[in-house]
Scaffold this motif. Sequence first.
Motif, mmCIF file in Angstrom:
data_model
loop_
_atom_site.group_PDB
_atom_site.id
_atom_site.type_symbol
_atom_site.label_atom_id
_atom_site.label_comp_id
_atom_site.label_asym_id
_atom_site.label_seq_id
_atom_site.Cartn_x
_atom_site.Cartn_y
_atom_site.Cartn_z
ATOM 1 N N VAL A 164 0.834 -1.203 0.000
ATOM 2 C CA VAL A 164 0.000 0.000 0.000
ATOM 3 C C VAL A 164 0.868 1.252 0.000
ATOM 4 C CG1 VAL A 164 -0.230 0.112 2.530
ATOM 5 C CG2 VAL A 164 -1.997 1.131 1.061
ATOM 6 N N GLN A 165 2.024 1.190 0.650
ATOM 7 C CA GLN A 165 2.934 2.334 0.653
ATOM 8 C C GLN A 165 3.601 2.502 -0.711
ATOM 9 O OE1 GLN A 165 5.342 1.243 4.053
ATOM 10 N NE2 GLN A 165 4.067 2.429 5.465
ATOM 11 N N MET A 166 3.876 1.407 -1.382
ATOM 12 C CA MET A 166 4.419 1.485 -2.739
ATOM 13 C C MET A 166 3.381 2.091 -3.685
ATOM 14 S SD MET A 166 6.358 -2.234 -2.770
ATOM 15 C CE MET A 166 7.282 -2.050 -4.296
ATOM 16 N N GLU A 167 2.124 1.738 -3.469
ATOM 17 C CA GLU A 167 1.043 2.324 -4.264
ATOM 18 C C GLU A 167 0.938 3.828 -3.997
ATOM 19 O OE1 GLU A 167 -2.308 0.033 -3.060
ATOM 20 O OE2 GLU A 167 -1.761 -1.717 -4.269
ATOM 21 N N ASN A 168 1.069 4.214 -2.732
ATOM 22 C CA ASN A 168 1.012 5.640 -2.386
ATOM 23 C C ASN A 168 2.153 6.414 -3.032
ATOM 24 O OD1 ASN A 168 -1.280 5.334 -0.804
ATOM 25 N ND2 ASN A 168 -0.135 5.031 1.091
ATOM 26 N N SER A 169 3.334 5.798 -3.064
ATOM 27 C CA SER A 169 4.483 6.432 -3.714
ATOM 28 C C SER A 169 4.211 6.629 -5.202
ATOM 29 C CB SER A 169 5.735 5.572 -3.516
ATOM 30 O OG SER A 169 6.824 6.084 -4.262
ATOM 31 N N HIS A 200 12.153 8.031 -4.917
ATOM 32 C CA HIS A 200 12.302 9.466 -4.681
ATOM 33 C C HIS A 200 11.198 10.071 -3.816
ATOM 34 C CE1 HIS A 200 10.092 8.986 -8.553
ATOM 35 N NE2 HIS A 200 9.291 9.875 -8.007
ATOM 36 N N ILE A 201 11.636 11.017 -2.979
ATOM 37 C CA ILE A 201 10.678 11.830 -2.220
ATOM 38 C C ILE A 201 10.824 13.301 -2.603
ATOM 39 C CG2 ILE A 201 10.482 10.249 -0.267
ATOM 40 C CD1 ILE A 201 12.479 13.384 0.265
ATOM 41 N N ALA A 202 11.819 13.584 -3.455
ATOM 42 C CA ALA A 202 12.048 14.962 -3.896
ATOM 43 C C ALA A 202 12.718 14.949 -5.265
ATOM 44 C CB ALA A 202 12.921 15.704 -2.885
ATOM 45 N N VAL A 203 12.478 15.994 -6.035
ATOM 46 C CA VAL A 203 13.074 16.103 -7.373
ATOM 47 C C VAL A 203 13.485 17.545 -7.631
ATOM 48 C CG1 VAL A 203 11.676 14.207 -8.300
ATOM 49 C CG2 VAL A 203 10.863 16.559 -8.516
ATOM 50 N N LYS A 204 14.387 17.714 -8.614
ATOM 51 C CA LYS A 204 14.696 19.064 -9.082
ATOM 52 C C LYS A 204 14.988 19.021 -10.578
ATOM 53 C CE LYS A 204 19.686 19.550 -8.191
ATOM 54 N NZ LYS A 204 20.691 20.447 -7.576
ATOM 55 N N PRO A 205 14.522 20.024 -11.318
ATOM 56 C CA PRO A 205 14.723 20.044 -12.771
ATOM 57 C C PRO A 205 16.198 20.149 -13.134
ATOM 58 C CG PRO A 205 12.991 21.584 -12.106
ATOM 59 C CD PRO A 205 13.694 21.153 -10.860
ATOM 60 N N LEU A 206 16.559 19.510 -14.240
ATOM 61 C CA LEU A 206 17.925 19.559 -14.742
ATOM 62 C C LEU A 206 18.057 20.448 -15.976
ATOM 63 C CD1 LEU A 206 18.849 15.782 -14.372
ATOM 64 C CD2 LEU A 206 19.953 17.674 -13.169
ATOM 65 N N ASN A 207 16.927 20.823 -16.568
ATOM 66 C CA ASN A 207 16.988 21.679 -17.757
ATOM 67 C C ASN A 207 15.822 22.668 -17.745
ATOM 68 O OD1 ASN A 207 14.993 19.771 -18.312
ATOM 69 N ND2 ASN A 207 16.048 18.867 -20.059
ATOM 70 N N ASN A 208 15.512 23.212 -18.905
ATOM 71 C CA ASN A 208 14.452 24.218 -19.018
ATOM 72 C C ASN A 208 14.742 25.479 -18.202
ATOM 73 O OD1 ASN A 208 12.658 22.752 -20.812
ATOM 74 N ND2 ASN A 208 12.286 21.379 -19.083
ATOM 75 N N GLY A 209 16.019 25.872 -18.205
ATOM 76 C CA GLY A 209 16.397 27.145 -17.611
ATOM 77 C C GLY A 209 16.572 27.160 -16.109
ATOM 78 N N VAL A 210 16.528 26.005 -15.470
ATOM 79 C CA VAL A 210 16.670 25.947 -14.012
ATOM 80 C C VAL A 210 18.155 25.947 -13.642
ATOM 81 C CG1 VAL A 210 16.187 24.604 -11.939
ATOM 82 C CG2 VAL A 210 14.491 24.739 -13.769
ATOM 83 N N ALA A 211 18.526 26.735 -12.649
ATOM 84 C CA ALA A 211 19.926 26.868 -12.234
ATOM 85 C C ALA A 211 20.451 25.578 -11.612
ATOM 86 C CB ALA A 211 20.062 28.015 -11.238
ATOM 87 N N ASP A 212 21.766 25.368 -11.726
ATOM 88 C CA ASP A 212 22.389 24.162 -11.176
ATOM 89 C C ASP A 212 22.202 24.046 -9.668
ATOM 90 O OD1 ASP A 212 23.267 23.302 -13.622
ATOM 91 O OD2 ASP A 212 25.276 24.157 -13.429
ATOM 92 N N ASP A 213 22.180 25.189 -8.990
ATOM 93 C CA ASP A 213 22.086 25.148 -7.529
ATOM 94 C C ASP A 213 20.644 25.235 -7.031
ATOM 95 O OD1 ASP A 213 21.581 27.757 -8.204
ATOM 96 O OD2 ASP A 213 22.896 28.638 -6.678
ATOM 97 N N ALA A 214 19.696 24.965 -7.909
ATOM 98 C CA ALA A 214 18.289 24.955 -7.495
ATOM 99 C C ALA A 214 18.066 23.862 -6.453
ATOM 100 C CB ALA A 214 17.387 24.720 -8.702
ATOM 101 N N PRO A 215 17.160 24.079 -5.514
ATOM 102 C CA PRO A 215 16.917 23.064 -4.481
ATOM 103 C C PRO A 215 16.028 21.933 -4.977
ATOM 104 C CG PRO A 215 15.474 24.937 -4.144
ATOM 105 C CD PRO A 215 16.368 25.305 -5.295
ATOM 106 N N ALA A 228 7.052 10.809 6.295
ATOM 107 C CA ALA A 228 6.192 10.486 5.153
ATOM 108 C C ALA A 228 5.315 9.292 5.516
ATOM 109 C CB ALA A 228 7.040 10.180 3.925
ATOM 110 N N PRO A 229 4.284 9.515 6.324
ATOM 111 C CA PRO A 229 3.478 8.399 6.844
ATOM 112 C C PRO A 229 2.806 7.546 5.777
ATOM 113 C CG PRO A 229 2.433 10.526 7.284
ATOM 114 C CD PRO A 229 3.814 10.816 6.821
ATOM 115 N N LYS A 230 2.611 8.088 4.576
ATOM 116 C CA LYS A 230 1.959 7.295 3.531
ATOM 117 C C LYS A 230 2.910 6.313 2.847
ATOM 118 C CE LYS A 230 -2.087 10.008 2.371
ATOM 119 N NZ LYS A 230 -2.990 10.403 1.270
ATOM 120 N N ILE A 231 4.221 6.520 3.037
ATOM 121 C CA ILE A 231 5.174 5.607 2.399
ATOM 122 C C ILE A 231 6.168 4.988 3.381
ATOM 123 C CG2 ILE A 231 5.030 6.707 0.131
ATOM 124 C CD1 ILE A 231 7.671 8.118 0.763
ATOM 125 N N ALA A 232 6.168 5.433 4.628
ATOM 126 C CA ALA A 232 7.089 4.871 5.623
ATOM 127 C C ALA A 232 6.438 4.923 6.999
ATOM 128 C CB ALA A 232 8.408 5.638 5.627
#
Length: 356
Positions: free
Chosen positions: A73-78, A193-208, A229-233
């Motif tokens: 169920v947690q894998m489904e939530n992810s 993953h629980i977080a992501v950041k863009p690598l292109n489309n004008g986003v700076a390298d040091d973006a969070p 993250a109670p829905k996945i852990a």
Amino acid sequence: MYKASVHPSFSIHGRPISFADLSEVSYSLIKEGEEFEKNIGEFLLDWIDDSPTISVQTSGSTGIPKTIVLKKVQMENSALATGSYFNLSPKSSALLCLPATYIAGKMMLVRAMVLGLDIHFVEPTSNPLEDINRSFDFGAMVPLQVANLLPKLSLLHKLIVGGAPIAASLRKEIKSIANASYETYGMTETITHIAVKPLNNGVADDAPFSILPNIEISKDDRGCLVINAPKIADETVVTNDVIDLVSETEFKWLGRFDNVINSGGIKLSPEQIESKLSNSIDQPFFIASLPDTKLGEQLVLVLEGTVKEKDVLQKIASSTLLSKYEIPRQIKNIPVFLRTDSGKVKRKETMTLLKS
């Protein structure tokens, strides 16, 4: 008795697959498929059995590989969180080119079943698009794969990249690709993953990094990321990743707490030094330490393969980014680094080659 989710729009290579079909499909893959297809079949059988959990092997990139138990169920939530963040709709096409033996590959299959995607799988080689000319709405790769197929990368409209650090030179190449590529942050314990950041489309390298839905983050007294993250852990995940907490939903990854080097009382982050040197050194390298009678630990630059030490020293000397404490005192060469299946360097194990 648990019945895992299978969306009515789920399909494999364009063929609609129901929950009832999965048993036959799985056995067919196991009996007649290639090794990577057998692994897919075995996971699908695990997914449709009565157990509410699945055992997953960690990669061992930050410690000894171990088996952990995840709730379906947690894998489904992810999967639902990923679908929401990336706007993946039923019948969207997805490419699986990662091994189904680890969580990243397993979760591509789960996302397809839960979200109703049309999943296409190919052998998880270093160049999985070599014989493919069609496009896909979504895919996941490790940096090594991305580096080998840059001319075809736009075939993946949305791409997540993880499993190993992304070199500065590769980041630069990705910026020019006409797709939406993202770096991911996560681990087996957080079901990828629980977080992501863009690598292109004008986003700076040091973006969070930006967290996905239903995730809360903070940091402990060491400055390390804490994930709620109670829905996945079931439990709060306390990491060894030192971060800069930018906001309640954003953070910058600074390095591993267990990699910190104490040289003469000065605490140094290898990953931060590596970032500063990444545009100056072309070959694979990492920062480590060796025992020192005066400093306790002395900073060492470890290079893969052979190189002229004088040339490297000149590049380091020309860098304006390093403080005097961040300049390596020695340069060491190792013919071939030890790596995980995803391409991440096993620092401690590789250093034993130097000392042996």
